[in-house]
Design a protein around this motif. Structure first.
Motif, PDB file in Angstrom:
ATOM      1  N   GLN A  51       0.814  -1.214   0.000  1.00  0.00           N
ATOM      2  CA  GLN A  51       0.000   0.000   0.000  1.00  0.00           C
ATOM      3  C   GLN A  51       0.848   1.266   0.000  1.00  0.00           C
ATOM      4  O   GLN A  51       0.322   2.359  -0.233  1.00  0.00           O
ATOM      5  CB  GLN A  51      -0.967   0.003   1.190  1.00  0.00           C
ATOM      6  CG  GLN A  51      -0.315   0.152   2.541  1.00  0.00           C
ATOM      7  CD  GLN A  51       0.146  -1.170   3.118  1.00  0.00           C
ATOM      8  OE1 GLN A  51       0.729  -1.986   2.438  1.00  0.00           O
ATOM      9  NE2 GLN A  51      -0.128  -1.374   4.390  1.00  0.00           N
ATOM     10  N   SER A  56       3.909   0.530  -3.971  1.00  0.00           N
ATOM     11  CA  SER A  56       3.480   0.195  -5.330  1.00  0.00           C
ATOM     12  C   SER A  56       3.873   1.300  -6.302  1.00  0.00           C
ATOM     13  O   SER A  56       3.946   2.470  -5.930  1.00  0.00           O
ATOM     14  CB  SER A  56       1.964  -0.014  -5.379  1.00  0.00           C
ATOM     15  OG  SER A  56       1.560  -1.077  -4.533  1.00  0.00           O
ATOM     16  N   ARG A  79      -8.408  -2.081  -5.922  1.00  0.00           N
ATOM     17  CA  ARG A  79      -7.490  -2.176  -4.784  1.00  0.00           C
ATOM     18  C   ARG A  79      -6.096  -1.702  -5.178  1.00  0.00           C
ATOM     19  O   ARG A  79      -5.426  -0.986  -4.420  1.00  0.00           O
ATOM     20  CB  ARG A  79      -7.446  -3.628  -4.295  1.00  0.00           C
ATOM     21  CG  ARG A  79      -6.446  -3.906  -3.167  1.00  0.00           C
ATOM     22  CD  ARG A  79      -6.759  -3.117  -1.906  1.00  0.00           C
ATOM     23  NE  ARG A  79      -8.085  -3.391  -1.428  1.00  0.00           N
ATOM     24  CZ  ARG A  79      -8.381  -4.438  -0.641  1.00  0.00           C
ATOM     25  NH1 ARG A  79      -7.456  -5.289  -0.278  1.00  0.00           N
ATOM     26  NH2 ARG A  79      -9.614  -4.605  -0.212  1.00  0.00           N
ATOM     27  N   PHE A  99      -3.893   1.471  -3.510  1.00  0.00           N
ATOM     28  CA  PHE A  99      -2.520   1.333  -3.014  1.00  0.00           C
ATOM     29  C   PHE A  99      -1.568   2.256  -3.770  1.00  0.00           C
ATOM     30  O   PHE A  99      -0.656   2.846  -3.173  1.00  0.00           O
ATOM     31  CB  PHE A  99      -2.050  -0.115  -3.146  1.00  0.00           C
ATOM     32  CG  PHE A  99      -2.642  -1.044  -2.111  1.00  0.00           C
ATOM     33  CD1 PHE A  99      -3.454  -0.566  -1.107  1.00  0.00           C
ATOM     34  CD2 PHE A  99      -2.373  -2.402  -2.141  1.00  0.00           C
ATOM     35  CE1 PHE A  99      -4.004  -1.401  -0.152  1.00  0.00           C
ATOM     36  CE2 PHE A  99      -2.914  -3.254  -1.188  1.00  0.00           C
ATOM     37  CZ  PHE A  99      -3.726  -2.761  -0.201  1.00  0.00           C
ATOM     38  N   GLU A 100      -1.766   2.377  -5.069  1.00  0.00           N
ATOM     39  CA  GLU A 100      -0.883   3.225  -5.861  1.00  0.00           C
ATOM     40  C   GLU A 100      -1.070   4.699  -5.516  1.00  0.00           C
ATOM     41  O   GLU A 100      -0.116   5.483  -5.547  1.00  0.00           O
ATOM     42  CB  GLU A 100      -1.124   2.973  -7.347  1.00  0.00           C
ATOM     43  CG  GLU A 100      -0.649   1.602  -7.803  1.00  0.00           C
ATOM     44  CD  GLU A 100      -1.104   1.252  -9.202  1.00  0.00           C
ATOM     45  OE1 GLU A 100      -1.473   2.186  -9.956  1.00  0.00           O
ATOM     46  OE2 GLU A 100      -1.084   0.054  -9.555  1.00  0.00           O
ATOM     47  N   SER A 139       0.766   5.152  -2.358  1.00  0.00           N
ATOM     48  CA  SER A 139       2.196   5.076  -2.638  1.00  0.00           C
ATOM     49  C   SER A 139       2.706   6.373  -3.248  1.00  0.00           C
ATOM     50  O   SER A 139       3.840   6.799  -2.976  1.00  0.00           O
ATOM     51  CB  SER A 139       2.487   3.905  -3.581  1.00  0.00           C
ATOM     52  OG  SER A 139       2.130   2.670  -2.994  1.00  0.00           O
ATOM     53  N   GLY A 158      -2.667  -4.113   3.860  1.00  0.00           N
ATOM     54  CA  GLY A 158      -1.495  -4.490   3.068  1.00  0.00           C
ATOM     55  C   GLY A 158      -0.865  -5.777   3.548  1.00  0.00           C
ATOM     56  O   GLY A 158      -0.382  -6.595   2.757  1.00  0.00           O
ATOM     57  N   ARG A 173      -2.806  -8.752   2.288  1.00  0.00           N
ATOM     58  CA  ARG A 173      -2.569  -8.998   0.866  1.00  0.00           C
ATOM     59  C   ARG A 173      -1.222  -9.683   0.669  1.00  0.00           C
ATOM     60  O   ARG A 173      -1.088 -10.573  -0.172  1.00  0.00           O
ATOM     61  CB  ARG A 173      -2.602  -7.678   0.085  1.00  0.00           C
ATOM     62  CG  ARG A 173      -2.442  -7.877  -1.405  1.00  0.00           C
ATOM     63  CD  ARG A 173      -2.385  -6.569  -2.153  1.00  0.00           C
ATOM     64  NE  ARG A 173      -2.230  -6.804  -3.565  1.00  0.00           N
ATOM     65  CZ  ARG A 173      -2.043  -5.852  -4.467  1.00  0.00           C
ATOM     66  NH1 ARG A 173      -1.984  -4.595  -4.084  1.00  0.00           N
ATOM     67  NH2 ARG A 173      -1.900  -6.150  -5.737  1.00  0.00           N
TER      68      ARG A 173
END
Length: 213
Positions: free
Chosen positions: A23, A26, A109, A113-114, A117, A208, A211
């Protein structure tokens, strides 16, 4: 590895925290983030725009007068768009409908996360320990943001259910306060800085970790 600035609201001391996990690590992809934002905004539309076409308005479908011999232009029934009270041409759909913006769960998702990030890579993730208020206080909220050095910027403050915190921050025009689980890619990307309470950060970190496992 990206780092977040940690501010203790009680003592005023600052420290740093290493951000790890998908998270925060990425690689941001603009096209994925854009798709997620468009889909989120599309899902929030009310879709109440509606018009009546010529088949929906009240009126006879009979031809108004005979085709020839009257000296007037040819005419059909009384409901075409060029007549008063006629149906609308080219307007929104007669029945509200969605525009069909879709994104699958895996891509949504990844976009979330991107987005985080991207903020982490630019040093725009912040944590606040003890982000709790005994009573609503906008003055106290401004003091916390000033101590963190983010006052006056567009902020997304993420916290757990804390009504006093919500009442304290909502009078600050540059701040949008949301609860854990109630924000998405759009909120993250439109803010300059993202400020997590310790509990809200732990929730994101746990996502995170699950995952990764």
């Amino acid at each position: 590895m990206a780092e977040a600035k940690v501010y203790d609201a009680q003592s005023g001391e600052s420290s740093t925290l290493s951000l790890s996990g998908p998270q925060f690590e990425s690689e941001p992809r603009n096209h994925v983030i854009h798709r997620a934002v468009v889909t989120e905004l599309d899902a929030r539309r009310r879709y109440t725009a509606s018009t009546k076409g010529r088949v929906d308005v009240t009126g006879s479908g009979a031809k108004l007068y005979r085709q020839k011999g009257t000296g007037r232009a040819r005419a059909g029934d009384i409901k075409p768009p060029n007549r008063v009270g006629g149906g609308t041409w080219g307007g929104p759909s007669p029945k509200p409908d969605r525009y069909g913006k879709r994104i699958n769960r895996k891509e949504a998702r990844a976009a979330f996360f991107e987005a985080l990030s991207d903020k982490a890579g630019n040093g725009n993730i912040h944590l606040v320990d003890s982000l709790s208020f005994d009573a609503p206080s906008t003055k106290r909220a401004k003091e916390i943001l000033s101590g963190m050095g983010v006052e006056g910027r567009t902020l997304l403050v993420v916290t757990d259910s804390d009504q006093n915190a919500e009442l304290s921050f909502r009078n600050l025009p540059e701040v949008e306060l949301v609860y854990s689980g109630d924000y998405g890619v759009y909120e993250v990307m439109r803010a300059t800085n993202v400020v997590f309470s310790r509990e809200a950060y732990d929730r994101v970190a746990a996502i995170g970790q699950r995952r990764a496992e």
